[in-house]
Enzyme design. Structure first.
Site, short mmCIF file in Angstrom:
data_model
loop_
_atom_site.label_atom_id
_atom_site.label_comp_id
_atom_site.label_asym_id
_atom_site.label_seq_id
_atom_site.Cartn_x
_atom_site.Cartn_y
_atom_site.Cartn_z
N ASP A 1 68.56 60.08 22.38
CA ASP A 1 68.99 59.49 23.37
C ASP A 1 68.23 58.26 23.98
O ASP A 1 66.80 58.43 23.84
CB ASP A 1 69.21 60.32 24.84
CG ASP A 1 70.45 61.42 24.25
OD1 ASP A 1 71.02 61.13 23.28
OD2 ASP A 1 70.66 62.33 24.90
N1 URA Z 1 69.66 66.29 22.70
C1 URA Z 1 69.79 65.68 23.72
O1 URA Z 1 70.64 65.83 24.74
N2 URA Z 1 69.55 64.42 23.59
C2 URA Z 1 68.56 63.95 22.71
O2 URA Z 1 68.07 62.93 22.74
C3 URA Z 1 68.38 64.78 21.60
C4 URA Z 1 68.99 66.12 21.70
#
Ligand code: URA
Length: 236
Positions: free
Chosen positions: A102
């Site tokens: 993310d």
């Molecule tokens: N899980 C998440 O919630 N965010 C990420 O960036 C990677 C795995």
């Protein structure tokens, strides 16, 4: 392609070092010493550097410590992309991120132009574990471990059994998952009533970020070594 460009793309030497080696007569093309860095060569030419054959590198593998604020994409209208952190000398390889973190997640992200490698790391069938450090808004409880270990059903997928590890500070935890679905770790913590305040991927298979690595650091790895370290070779 120019001889000096060919060599800088295919070795870890800098353009300056390569130019000097060429001028010093350390490079031959098809058996003849060539002293002009601008000499045009192609992948089919027999190029020797200090007596050793140099073959053209088709794929590159970059290990990035992703900073927050970048999207795991090659282009985006609104946000900065992780590919903007790739040094200029790799620009022509057209690397892309292997899986997604993310925008606010930090940590280990591989970029490559090798589609097979990317598939092997991300495919749930290969079961490459991804480990995350998370800071939570409230303490994790021992019983949360069982919820993670049982696997979780979401409306779009079923998360395989995952491992939750609670540190001495119960708001700081590690979660190890097998997949990489959208917001997966955050959603798994939501299921046990916690909000993830900070998330960082610390390892992919057996590959961890180097000690002392800081967000924005990036290094080139050898593809075969990387496969071994991540340990996808046994599962191909
Ligand atoms: N899980 C998440 O919630 N965010 C990420 O960036 C990677 C795995």
């Amino acid at each position: 392609m120019r001889l000096d460009k060919f060599l800088s793309e295919s070795t870890s030497l800098t353009r300056k070092e390569i130019k000097k080696l060429i001028k010093d007569g350390a490079v031959s093309v098809n058996g003849s010493v060539v002293k002009a860095p601008e000499t045009k060569v192609s992948e089919s030419d027999g190029i020797m550097l200090c007596g050793e054959a140099v073959s053209y590198k088709k794929h590159v593998y970059l290990v990035l410590n992703k900073p927050a604020g970048y999207v795991s994409a090659t282009e985006d209208r609104r946000y900065k992309c992780v590919t903007e952190l790739v040094p200029e000398r790799y620009a022509h390889y057209g690397v892309f991120p292997v899986g997604r973190l993310d925008i606010d997640t930090e940590g280990l992200l591989i970029l490559t132009n090798d589609g097979t490698f990317a598939h092997n790391v991300t495919s749930p069938k290969k079961d490459v574990k991804k480990r995350y450090f998370a800071r939570l808004d409230r303490p994790a409880k021992q019983e949360d471990k069982a919820v993670f270990a049982a696997g979780m059903e979401f409306k779009d997928f079923i998360a395989k059994p995952a491992v939750l590890e609670i540190t001495d500070d119960p708001c700081e935890v590690y979660a190890e998952i097998s997949e990489g679905k959208y917001h997966q770790v955050k959603r798994m913590f939501e299921r046990v009533g916690k909000t993830v305040l900070y998330l960082k991927r610390v390892s992919v298979g057996g590959l961890s970020l180097p000690e002392g690595s800081i967000p924005g650091d990036i290094y080139e790895a050898d593809g075969k070594e990387l496969e071994k370290t991540i340990n996808i070779c046994g599962k191909l």
